[in-house]
Motif scaffolding. Sequence first.
Motif, PDB file in Angstrom:
ATOM      1  N   MET A   1      41.401  37.777  58.223  1.00  0.00           N
ATOM      2  CA  MET A   1      41.222  38.121  56.829  1.00  0.00           C
ATOM      3  C   MET A   1      41.306  36.846  56.001  1.00  0.00           C
ATOM      4  O   MET A   1      42.058  35.936  56.313  1.00  0.00           O
ATOM      5  N   LYS A   2      40.519  36.816  54.939  1.00  0.00           N
ATOM      6  CA  LYS A   2      40.494  35.696  54.004  1.00  0.00           C
ATOM      7  C   LYS A   2      40.725  36.219  52.596  1.00  0.00           C
ATOM      8  O   LYS A   2      40.415  37.361  52.279  1.00  0.00           O
ATOM      9  N   SER A   3      41.259  35.351  51.762  1.00  0.00           N
ATOM     10  CA  SER A   3      41.466  35.662  50.358  1.00  0.00           C
ATOM     11  C   SER A   3      40.811  34.553  49.542  1.00  0.00           C
ATOM     12  O   SER A   3      40.973  33.377  49.857  1.00  0.00           O
ATOM     13  N   HIS A   4      40.060  34.951  48.508  1.00  0.00           N
ATOM     14  CA  HIS A   4      39.348  33.975  47.692  1.00  0.00           C
ATOM     15  C   HIS A   4      39.484  34.293  46.217  1.00  0.00           C
ATOM     16  O   HIS A   4      39.389  35.461  45.815  1.00  0.00           O
ATOM     17  N   LEU A   5      39.672  33.258  45.438  1.00  0.00           N
ATOM     18  CA  LEU A   5      39.630  33.346  43.988  1.00  0.00           C
ATOM     19  C   LEU A   5      38.201  33.008  43.580  1.00  0.00           C
ATOM     20  O   LEU A   5      37.711  31.924  43.892  1.00  0.00           O
ATOM     21  N   LEU A   6      37.526  33.948  42.939  1.00  0.00           N
ATOM     22  CA  LEU A   6      36.157  33.729  42.476  1.00  0.00           C
ATOM     23  C   LEU A   6      36.156  33.565  40.967  1.00  0.00           C
ATOM     24  O   LEU A   6      36.732  34.387  40.248  1.00  0.00           O
ATOM     25  N   LEU A   7      35.515  32.524  40.495  1.00  0.00           N
ATOM     26  CA  LEU A   7      35.293  32.336  39.067  1.00  0.00           C
ATOM     27  C   LEU A   7      33.850  32.724  38.811  1.00  0.00           C
ATOM     28  O   LEU A   7      32.928  32.051  39.260  1.00  0.00           O
ATOM     29  N   THR A   8      33.664  33.843  38.131  1.00  0.00           N
ATOM     30  CA  THR A   8      32.331  34.403  37.915  1.00  0.00           C
ATOM     31  C   THR A   8      32.022  34.443  36.421  1.00  0.00           C
ATOM     32  O   THR A   8      32.898  34.205  35.587  1.00  0.00           O
ATOM     33  N   ALA A   9      30.795  34.804  36.102  1.00  0.00           N
ATOM     34  CA  ALA A   9      30.381  34.897  34.700  1.00  0.00           C
ATOM     35  C   ALA A   9      31.207  35.933  33.946  1.00  0.00           C
ATOM     36  O   ALA A   9      31.462  35.782  32.748  1.00  0.00           O
ATOM     37  N   SER A  10      31.654  36.965  34.632  1.00  0.00           N
ATOM     38  CA  SER A  10      32.434  38.013  33.963  1.00  0.00           C
ATOM     39  C   SER A  10      33.942  37.781  34.055  1.00  0.00           C
ATOM     40  O   SER A  10      34.719  38.598  33.585  1.00  0.00           O
ATOM     41  N   GLY A  11      34.356  36.678  34.661  1.00  0.00           N
ATOM     42  CA  GLY A  11      35.768  36.339  34.732  1.00  0.00           C
ATOM     43  C   GLY A  11      36.259  36.160  36.154  1.00  0.00           C
ATOM     44  O   GLY A  11      35.564  36.483  37.115  1.00  0.00           O
ATOM     45  N   ILE A  36      27.520  39.721  41.433  1.00  0.00           N
ATOM     46  CA  ILE A  36      28.120  38.394  41.566  1.00  0.00           C
ATOM     47  C   ILE A  36      27.216  37.542  42.446  1.00  0.00           C
ATOM     48  O   ILE A  36      27.331  37.546  43.666  1.00  0.00           O
ATOM     49  N   GLY A  37      26.304  36.826  41.803  1.00  0.00           N
ATOM     50  CA  GLY A  37      25.382  35.968  42.543  1.00  0.00           C
ATOM     51  C   GLY A  37      25.672  34.494  42.365  1.00  0.00           C
ATOM     52  O   GLY A  37      25.199  33.651  43.118  1.00  0.00           O
ATOM     53  N   LYS A  38      26.450  34.174  41.360  1.00  0.00           N
ATOM     54  CA  LYS A  38      26.783  32.788  41.064  1.00  0.00           C
ATOM     55  C   LYS A  38      28.282  32.707  40.807  1.00  0.00           C
ATOM     56  O   LYS A  38      28.822  33.474  40.014  1.00  0.00           O
ATOM     57  N   PHE A  39      28.931  31.781  41.516  1.00  0.00           N
ATOM     58  CA  PHE A  39      30.377  31.658  41.352  1.00  0.00           C
ATOM     59  C   PHE A  39      30.877  30.322  41.869  1.00  0.00           C
ATOM     60  O   PHE A  39      30.196  29.633  42.617  1.00  0.00           O
ATOM     61  N   VAL A  40      32.065  29.999  41.431  1.00  0.00           N
ATOM     62  CA  VAL A  40      32.857  28.914  42.001  1.00  0.00           C
ATOM     63  C   VAL A  40      34.032  29.621  42.656  1.00  0.00           C
ATOM     64  O   VAL A  40      34.635  30.520  42.052  1.00  0.00           O
ATOM     65  N   ALA A  41      34.342  29.258  43.882  1.00  0.00           N
ATOM     66  CA  ALA A  41      35.405  29.958  44.606  1.00  0.00           C
ATOM     67  C   ALA A  41      36.380  28.969  45.226  1.00  0.00           C
ATOM     68  O   ALA A  41      36.035  27.817  45.506  1.00  0.00           O
ATOM     69  N   PHE A  42      37.582  29.459  45.433  1.00  0.00           N
ATOM     70  CA  PHE A  42      38.637  28.705  46.095  1.00  0.00           C
ATOM     71  C   PHE A  42      39.302  29.632  47.099  1.00  0.00           C
ATOM     72  O   PHE A  42      39.631  30.767  46.761  1.00  0.00           O
TER      73      PHE A  42
END
Length: 98
Positions: A1-11, A36-42
């Motif tokens: 399992m993985k966990s990711h923080l996504l920064l998307t246009a809607s937050g 969600i087609g565009k994002f920055v993730a960590f």
Amino acid sequence: MKSHLLLTASGPLLILTSHESLLDPNLLEKLKHKGIGKFVAFEVPVSLARERYGGHFRAVESDLHETDDLRVLDFNGQRVFQLFRFHELGAPILQEQP
């Protein structure tokens, strides 16, 4: 399992997934279907997410199945930003789908 923080246009949102990579084409398609087609993730260490979310994490984790391999752990961006410091996160992943 993985966990990711996504920064998307809607937050920002925090997700759990059983996919090995955030760039897995099947996962990207599922995200795209959710708008969600565009994002920055960590990547967020799963142990850290489990520690910070406690019982809520366990409830979401127990509902994560092979056929339902994407769960939103938190969609409250303010809370996500308060719970994690940047130095605790993995390297940024940039994704933009046509």
